[in-house]
Design a protein around this motif. Structure first.
Motif, short mmCIF file in Angstrom:
data_model
loop_
_atom_site.label_atom_id
_atom_site.label_comp_id
_atom_site.label_asym_id
_atom_site.label_seq_id
_atom_site.Cartn_x
_atom_site.Cartn_y
_atom_site.Cartn_z
N HIS A 1 16.09 -31.62 -7.99
CA HIS A 1 16.62 -32.68 -8.85
C HIS A 1 16.88 -32.11 -10.24
O HIS A 1 16.12 -31.28 -10.74
N VAL A 2 17.97 -32.56 -10.87
CA VAL A 2 18.33 -32.10 -12.20
C VAL A 2 18.77 -33.28 -13.05
O VAL A 2 19.35 -34.26 -12.56
N GLY A 3 18.43 -33.22 -14.34
CA GLY A 3 18.84 -34.24 -15.29
C GLY A 3 19.19 -33.59 -16.62
O GLY A 3 19.13 -32.36 -16.76
N ILE A 4 19.51 -34.42 -17.59
CA ILE A 4 19.90 -33.94 -18.92
C ILE A 4 18.91 -34.49 -19.94
O ILE A 4 18.73 -35.71 -20.04
N TYR A 5 18.29 -33.60 -20.70
CA TYR A 5 17.35 -34.03 -21.73
C TYR A 5 18.13 -34.64 -22.90
O TYR A 5 19.12 -34.07 -23.37
N ILE A 6 17.68 -35.81 -23.38
CA ILE A 6 18.40 -36.49 -24.46
C ILE A 6 17.50 -36.79 -25.65
O ILE A 6 17.83 -37.61 -26.51
N GLY A 7 16.34 -36.11 -25.73
CA GLY A 7 15.47 -36.25 -26.89
C GLY A 7 14.35 -37.26 -26.70
O GLY A 7 14.40 -38.13 -25.82
N THR B 1 18.29 -31.71 -27.05
CA THR B 1 19.26 -32.58 -26.39
C THR B 1 20.37 -31.74 -25.77
O THR B 1 20.95 -30.88 -26.44
N GLY B 2 20.63 -31.98 -24.51
CA GLY B 2 21.66 -31.23 -23.80
C GLY B 2 21.11 -30.21 -22.82
O GLY B 2 21.85 -29.69 -21.98
N ASP B 3 19.81 -29.91 -22.92
CA ASP B 3 19.20 -28.97 -21.97
C ASP B 3 19.11 -29.63 -20.58
O ASP B 3 18.85 -30.83 -20.47
N LEU B 4 19.32 -28.84 -19.55
CA LEU B 4 19.14 -29.32 -18.19
C LEU B 4 17.66 -29.23 -17.82
O LEU B 4 17.02 -28.21 -18.09
N VAL B 5 17.11 -30.27 -17.24
CA VAL B 5 15.71 -30.28 -16.82
C VAL B 5 15.64 -30.43 -15.31
O VAL B 5 16.41 -31.19 -14.71
N PHE B 6 14.73 -29.70 -14.69
CA PHE B 6 14.69 -29.60 -13.23
C PHE B 6 13.34 -30.05 -12.67
O PHE B 6 12.29 -29.85 -13.30
#
Length: 304
Positions: A108-114, A93-98
């Motif tokens: 495009h980028v988002g934030i992994y939340i588990g 959780t908190g890693d940036l995913v592309f």
């Protein structure tokens, strides 16, 4: 309900930049997740950086991390150059995913939340939660992930003399100020009948005006508690009563708001009027403290 108290995040660490991983001691995984979800429903706007008019994907991640004291670059391509590469199997959780959504590399980028979920500002639906392995779209467009920070897994429990961080969360006083302004109430009378609101308080006029129309009535001791936080359930009641909202057809059902819950009718009214869509995970967050972003979003939808 036992309140969750947060240490003031910005007093605990400075803004970080750089290529390595930041050790964010004062922010927990829950802080990251709650902050990210507080923007759900914000519209998408290419190049946008204002939550009132819309944000794009990299502006969204930049805003979330800034709330936690971490500086990100402005574009998804630039953010992909930050932090350390993380394999898909080791996402936290908190890693940036592309993702490659344009056919021309990182776009495009988002934030992994588990639990294989990530949250991002999408062109179709604004800020929302999606599955990283979605076979219809995101799965085939995934490029990689970067770890910008290590968030603590331990919750910061009740801490003596700690206060809610009102750079993130809304106080009852702030809610009163914004509602009084929206409703064009006369706030000139600062002689509030609330025993804990002195005439010199900046909240006095607004608190008194809202009490006159029955929106705020005080706690069991008649106090207004202007410096206390307000939950999403409590805010639903305040908004329904302040704007005289009525049920408008069917309402969305939320897993954490049973029909027996005291706020169920208020939440249903907000939902039926399209003022809330919940947190994107099937819940309303009825006991969560209201963030300033959420308050702004509710207000924006009420003024449309």
């Amino acid at each position: 309900m036992k309140k969750k108290w947060l240490l003031p995040i910005f007093a605990s660490f400075a803004l970080f930049t750089g290529m390595g991983i930041n050790d964010v001691k004062a922010a927990t995984i829950t802080d990251l997740s709650n902050t990210a979800k507080s923007y759900i429903g914000i519209p998408y706007k290419y190049g946008g950086t204002d939550i009132k008019t819309g944000v794009d994907c990299s502006a969204y991640t930049q805003l979330v991390f800034a709330k936690l004291g971490i500086s990100l670059e402005r574009t998804s391509k630039a953010q992909y150059q930050q932090g350390s590469s993380i394999s898909k199997d080791n996402l936290q959780t908190g890693d940036l995913v592309f993702f490659n959504t344009s056919g021309d590399g990182v776009s495009h980028v988002g934030i992994y939340i588990g639990d294989s979920n990530f949250i991002s500002a999408t062109t179709s639906s604004g800020v929302k939660i999606d599955k990283i392995n979605d076979p219809y779209y995101w799965g085939s467009r995934y490029i990689g992930a970067k770890r910008i920070a290590n968030f603590s897994e331990n919750e910061i429990g009740e801490v003596k003399n700690a206060e809610i961080d009102f750079s993130i969360y809304a106080s009852r006083g702030e809610v009163a100020l914004r509602l009084a302004e929206m409703l064009h109430l006369d706030t000139s009378d600062t002689n509030s009948s609330f025993p804990d609101v002195k005439p010199s308080s900046k909240y006095a006029g607004a608190a008194g005006a809202l009490k006159k129309i029955g929106v705020f009535t005080g706690d069991e001791n008649g106090k207004f508690n202007p410096s206390s936080s307000i939950t999403r359930g409590q805010l639903s009641k305040v908004l329904v009563e302040a704007f005289k909202l009525k049920q408008q057809g069917n309402a969305q059902e939320f897993a954490d708001v049973l029909s027996t819950h005291w706020a169920s009718n208020y939440v249903a009214v907000l939902s039926s009027n399209k003022i809330t869509v919940g947190k994107g995970d099937g819940t309303f967050g009825v006991n969560d403290n209201v963030t300033l972003v959420q308050l702004d979003t509710f207000i924006q939808r009420l003024t449309k």
